[in-house]
Design an enzyme around this catalytic site. Structure first.
Site, PDB file in Angstrom:
ATOM      1  CE  LYS A 238      -0.326  -0.377   5.047  1.00 58.55           C
ATOM      2  NZ  LYS A 238      -1.192  -0.837   6.161  1.00 58.55           N
TER       3      LYS A 238
ATOM      4  CE1 TYR B  16      12.600  31.853   5.861  1.00 59.23           C
ATOM      5  CE2 TYR B  16      12.411  29.474   5.578  1.00 59.23           C
ATOM      6  CZ  TYR B  16      12.406  30.753   5.038  1.00 59.23           C
ATOM      7  OH  TYR B  16      12.202  30.919   3.699  1.00 59.23           O
TER       8      TYR B  16
HETATM    9  C1  LIG Z   1      -0.371  -1.817   6.827  1.00 59.58           C
HETATM   10  C2  LIG Z   1      -0.934  -3.143   7.231  1.00 59.58           C
HETATM   11  C3  LIG Z   1      -0.116  -4.280   7.350  1.00 59.58           C
HETATM   12  C4  LIG Z   1       1.390  -4.202   7.268  1.00 59.58           C
HETATM   13  O1  LIG Z   1       1.869  -3.752   8.512  1.00 59.58           O
HETATM   14  P1  LIG Z   1       3.435  -3.578   8.834  1.00 59.58           P
HETATM   15  O2  LIG Z   1       3.426  -3.164  10.254  1.00 59.58           O
HETATM   16  O3  LIG Z   1       3.932  -2.528   7.922  1.00 59.58           O
HETATM   17  O4  LIG Z   1       4.096  -4.885   8.601  1.00 59.58           O
HETATM   18  C5  LIG Z   1      -0.722  -5.497   7.586  1.00 59.58           C
HETATM   19  N1  LIG Z   1      -2.067  -5.595   7.732  1.00 59.58           N
HETATM   20  C6  LIG Z   1      -2.873  -4.514   7.675  1.00 59.58           C
HETATM   21  C7  LIG Z   1      -4.329  -4.688   7.877  1.00 59.58           C
HETATM   22  C8  LIG Z   1      -2.343  -3.253   7.430  1.00 59.58           C
HETATM   23  O5  LIG Z   1      -3.148  -2.187   7.385  1.00 59.58           O
END
Ligand SMILES: *Cc1c(COP(=O)(O)O)cnc(C)c1O
Length: 353
Positions: free
Chosen positions: A39, A247
């Site tokens: 994702k 800044y």
């Molecule tokens: C993002 C996600 C993962 C992966 O999690 P990590 O901590 O990056 O390994 C797995 N399952 C779900 C439902 C997620 O949203």
């Protein structure tokens, strides 16, 4: 570092290291299948090259969050792999999901109705209280309408191995999966993979540890860095005691200093919150960020380094400055640091895609 001059911040993704992390996770997962989570553009590292390499390494099931990510992944990978969409089947999405042959991870009774009698996955909430149906709803949905090929849940506290919520969620999930004897069962994210056999079930869903983040939000020797984020020095200047840097003059020198101005700022993904604790690796040492992060630039203390000159590269994330350490210095976690790396930074990869 690189023989070619660089004029902007540069993200290098080591696809061979990605493949080695996959192999490590497979070893840890034992009999469970490793299904990568890609994702958010593979956590900012680039969906197509990352997913193609994981596919070449034998991955056959992938997870994304959004429908449009699923469509992009189908484009990148072709017809073979199973692609699960964690958002499930939001109102009006069924047709597009079906068109791209995506498998929604249904998370409500209404979604199950909207999706109808097509194969799906099912998300059961066991304590995170984010997405998912209750255990009672899951048992009812085991009778249809959708044939459930994968049943999953997600840990709230996997990053904290001693947290009592982990065992509670594992037991709740083990109970509800009994209602789906033919389905693949999945509970573990990256952290879950390392919590022990009882958390692994049939399939694990790691994201961050494929991409170089430790499973427990700190550097972990079992996981290799994948992302290297570097920026060139644009200018080196001397500042005198009493001079402010950047800044708001948020940093004021109390002694004569050499300061390097780097071509990286918050528009490249250097979090503003990296001030005042951020570090940069340059010329064999960690060096402090000075003053505020601006849109295009940061200032770094290079006092005493003879190597500081325009064109020299400094590392903000990588082998010498671990992702989890850089994240902690900015008050955040590896996940946020990676997904904030912006499109302005030049991109390169090592290893075959
Ligand atoms: C993002 C996600 C993962 C992966 O999690 P990590 O901590 O990056 O390994 C797995 N399952 C779900 C439902 C997620 O949203």
């Amino acid at each position: 570092m690189s023989p070619l001059p660089a004029f902007e911040a540069r993200l290098t993704v080591d696809l061979d290291a990605l493949a080695r992390n996959l192999a490590t996770l497979r070893r840890e997962a034992g009999a469970a299948e490793v299904a990568p989570v890609v994702k958010a553009d593979a956590y900012g590292l680039g969906l197509a090259p990352v997913a193609r390499r994981l596919q070449a390494e034998g991955a056959r099931r992938f997870f994304v969050a959004r429908l449009n990510e699923g469509e992009a992944l189908r484009q990148a990978l072709g017809a073979g792999p199973v692609i699960y969409v964690l958002d499930g089947c939001p109102p009006g999405a069924a047709q597009r999901l079906a068109l791209a042959a995506l498998t929604p991870v249904l998370n409500s009774v209404q979604q199950a109705r909207d999706w109808g009698p097509r194969e799906a996955a099912l998300h059961v909430d066991t304590g995170l209280n984010r997405l998912g149906v209750s255990a009672a709803e899951a048992r009812a949905l085991a009778q249809g309408p959708a044939p459930i090929g994968l049943v999953m849940s997600h840990l709230a506290c996997g990053h904290a191995p001693e947290h009592p919520a982990n065992a509670r969620q594992r037991d709740a999930f083990a109970a509800v999966r009994q209602a789906f004897p033919a389905a693949i069962a999945s509970l573990a994210n990256s952290a879950g993979v390392f919590l022990g056999e009882a958390y692994r079930f049939d399939l694990v869903r790691p994201g961050i540890s494929l991409y170089g983040g430790g499973p427990f939000e700190r550097p972990d020797p079992r996981i290799e860095p994948v992302a290297s984020f570097e920026a060139p020095i644009l200018q080196v200047r001397d500042v005198a005691p009493g001079d402010g840097v950047g800044y708001g003059s948020a940093f004021v020198a109390d002694r004569p200093m050499r300061v390097a101005i780097l071509a990286a700022g918050y528009a490249d993904g250097v979090l503003r919150a990296a001030s005042p604790n951020g570090r940069v690796w340059f010329d064999g040492a960690r060096r402090s960020l000075l003053g505020r992060v601006s849109m295009d630039l940061i200032a770094v203390d290079v006092t005493g380094s003879a190597a500081a000159r325009p064109g020299a590269m400094a590392q903000l994330i990588g082998r010498d400055l671990p992702l989890d350490e850089a994240a902690a210095a900015a008050g955040t976690i590896s996940y946020e640091l990676l997904t904030r790396l912006s499109a302005r930074a030049a991109r390169a990869s090592l290893g075959a895609a």
